[in-house]
Structures are given as structure tokens and as C-alpha cells.
Motif scaffolding. Structure first.
Motif, mmCIF file in Angstrom:
data_model
loop_
_atom_site.group_PDB
_atom_site.id
_atom_site.type_symbol
_atom_site.label_atom_id
_atom_site.label_comp_id
_atom_site.label_asym_id
_atom_site.label_seq_id
_atom_site.Cartn_x
_atom_site.Cartn_y
_atom_site.Cartn_z
ATOM 1 N N GLU A 18 74.330 59.527 -48.180
ATOM 2 C CA GLU A 18 74.917 60.871 -48.358
ATOM 3 C C GLU A 18 74.739 61.686 -47.074
ATOM 4 O OE1 GLU A 18 77.064 63.579 -50.454
ATOM 5 O OE2 GLU A 18 76.670 61.499 -50.997
ATOM 6 N N ALA A 19 73.540 61.634 -46.520
ATOM 7 C CA ALA A 19 73.261 62.368 -45.273
ATOM 8 C C ALA A 19 74.095 61.793 -44.118
ATOM 9 C CB ALA A 19 71.769 62.283 -44.952
ATOM 10 N N LEU A 20 74.187 60.469 -44.069
ATOM 11 C CA LEU A 20 74.964 59.843 -42.988
ATOM 12 C C LEU A 20 76.452 60.163 -43.125
ATOM 13 C CD1 LEU A 20 73.289 56.326 -42.563
ATOM 14 C CD2 LEU A 20 73.254 58.231 -40.929
ATOM 15 N N ASN A 21 76.938 60.246 -44.363
ATOM 16 C CA ASN A 21 78.361 60.565 -44.549
ATOM 17 C C ASN A 21 78.680 61.968 -44.042
ATOM 18 O OD1 ASN A 21 80.144 58.517 -45.460
ATOM 19 N ND2 ASN A 21 79.033 58.428 -47.399
ATOM 20 N N GLN A 22 77.716 62.872 -44.162
ATOM 21 C CA GLN A 22 77.957 64.203 -43.587
ATOM 22 C C GLN A 22 77.996 64.109 -42.055
ATOM 23 O OE1 GLN A 22 75.404 67.459 -44.799
ATOM 24 N NE2 GLN A 22 76.349 68.792 -43.251
ATOM 25 N N CYS A 23 77.130 63.266 -41.483
ATOM 26 C CA CYS A 23 77.140 63.048 -40.030
ATOM 27 C C CYS A 23 78.481 62.467 -39.584
ATOM 28 C CB CYS A 23 76.024 62.095 -39.612
ATOM 29 S SG CYS A 23 74.365 62.685 -39.955
ATOM 30 N N VAL A 24 78.983 61.490 -40.329
ATOM 31 C CA VAL A 24 80.279 60.875 -39.992
ATOM 32 C C VAL A 24 81.372 61.942 -40.054
ATOM 33 C CG1 VAL A 24 82.052 59.224 -40.741
ATOM 34 C CG2 VAL A 24 79.650 58.568 -40.820
ATOM 35 N N ALA A 25 81.375 62.709 -41.149
ATOM 36 C CA ALA A 25 82.422 63.718 -41.346
ATOM 37 C C ALA A 25 82.442 64.714 -40.192
ATOM 38 C CB ALA A 25 82.190 64.440 -42.672
ATOM 39 N N GLU A 26 81.270 65.206 -39.824
ATOM 40 C CA GLU A 26 81.220 66.213 -38.758
ATOM 41 C C GLU A 26 81.550 65.597 -37.407
ATOM 42 O OE1 GLU A 26 77.533 68.398 -39.182
ATOM 43 O OE2 GLU A 26 78.174 69.164 -41.137
ATOM 44 N N THR A 27 81.187 64.336 -37.211
ATOM 45 C CA THR A 27 81.528 63.662 -35.953
ATOM 46 C C THR A 27 83.036 63.475 -35.848
ATOM 47 O OG1 THR A 27 79.401 62.501 -36.050
ATOM 48 C CG2 THR A 27 81.015 61.659 -34.496
ATOM 49 N N VAL A 28 83.672 63.142 -36.967
ATOM 50 C CA VAL A 28 85.135 62.963 -36.973
ATOM 51 C C VAL A 28 85.842 64.291 -36.676
ATOM 52 C CG1 VAL A 28 87.126 62.475 -38.463
ATOM 53 C CG2 VAL A 28 85.166 60.924 -38.451
#
Ligand SMILES: [Fe+2]
Length: 156
Positions: A18-28
Motif C-alpha cells: 500500500e505504501a509502495l503503491n503511493q510511491c509509484v503513484a506520486e512518481t508517475v
């Protein structure tokens, strides 16, 4: 105790993913910001800004892949839709046609937000003993702090 993707509990994997998916989203979203600005920047600093924005989106493109593939190594689902990413991301897309200074400010803010999000994800990974995810978050966080500094320096 140091855990591996295979030895972590499902609950731990869920929280980390869940935390990593937020990182991916913000990186995108930050990738899109940097590419948008790479295309649309104008003014006397066109050359260096066009190049710096490219350096940023190329880094972020690799970063989003590394983060998403770590989620898959944990056997969890990696967010793969733009709508889902925009919903998760605390970094917003650009609106209208900002000038060069506003571009630098928005991208600097995005880098600072990302550094915070990565630090938080690293802490969650560390809490569960997932040092490999923690290491990735530290590496990505350091990169975002470097870009935040480079962008901030233009505004001083
Ligand atoms: Fe280009």
C-alpha cells in the motif's frame, strides 16, 4: 529480524505494498510533470531547464518501475492505471501553462512530497524487517532530495 518477500506475513506485505503503491503513484505523476515541463518550458533558461526536466523524468521512469516491481516481488498488485494513481497521489498534475519559475516551484514541491512519502514507506518496511524494500525507499528518497535541492537552488 530481517525478512524476505517470502517470509513476510500477508498483513505486512499488504501494508508495505500500500505504501509502495503511493510511491509509484506520486512518481508517475511527477514523471508527467517533468515531461510536461520539458516540452513546454520557455524563456532564457530554456536549454538547462529542458535538460534538467529530462534528467528528472528519465530518473522517475526507472524509479516507478523499480518500485512497482518490488510490489510484485512481494506478490501484491501494482497500481497500473492513471486514474488510480491520480487518486492515490499527493502530487498533483500541472494546471494551465505555468511559467518557468512556477514549473520549478511545482516540481520542487513534488520532489519534497516524494521524499516524505518514500521516507514513510521506508519506515513501514523497516517496521516489518523488510530491509530490501527499505533500501529501495532510502535510495529513491535520496534521489528526490537531490532533485529538490537542484530545483530549489534556482529559486534562491
Ligand atoms: Fe525531449
Amino acid at each position: 529480524m530481517t525478512e524476505t518477500a517470502q517470509s513476510l506475513s500477508t498483513d505486512a506485505n499488504t501494508q508495505i505494498a500500500e505504501a509502495l503503491n503511493q510511491c509509484v503513484a506520486e512518481t508517475v505523476v511527477a514523471t508527467m510533470l517533468a515531461q510536461n515541463f520539458h516540452w513546454n518550458v520557455t524563456g532564457m533558461a530554456f536549454g538547462p531547464l529542458h535538460a534538467l526536466f529530462q534528467e528528472i523524468y528519465e530518473d522517475h521512469f526507472t524509479g516507478q518501475d523499480d518500485l512497482a516491481e518490488r510490489i510484485r516481488a512481494l506478490d501484491m498488485h501494482a497500481e497500473g492505471t492513471l486514474a488510480g494513481m491520480l487518486k492515490r497521489s499527493k502530487v498533483n498534475e500541472a494546471e494551465g501553462a505555468p511559467d518557468d519559475k512556477a514549473m520549478i516551484k511545482q516540481l520542487k514541491d513534488a520532489q519534497e512530497t516524494l521524499a516524505e512519502t518514500l521516507a514513510g514507506a521506508g519506515e513501514i518496511a523497516a517496521k516489518h524487517g523488510d530491509t530490501l524494500t527499505e533500501d529501495l525507499c532510502i535510495e529513491r528518497g535520496r534521489t528526490h532530495e537531490k532533485f529538490a535541492w537542484m530545483l530549489r537552488a534556482h529559486l534562491q
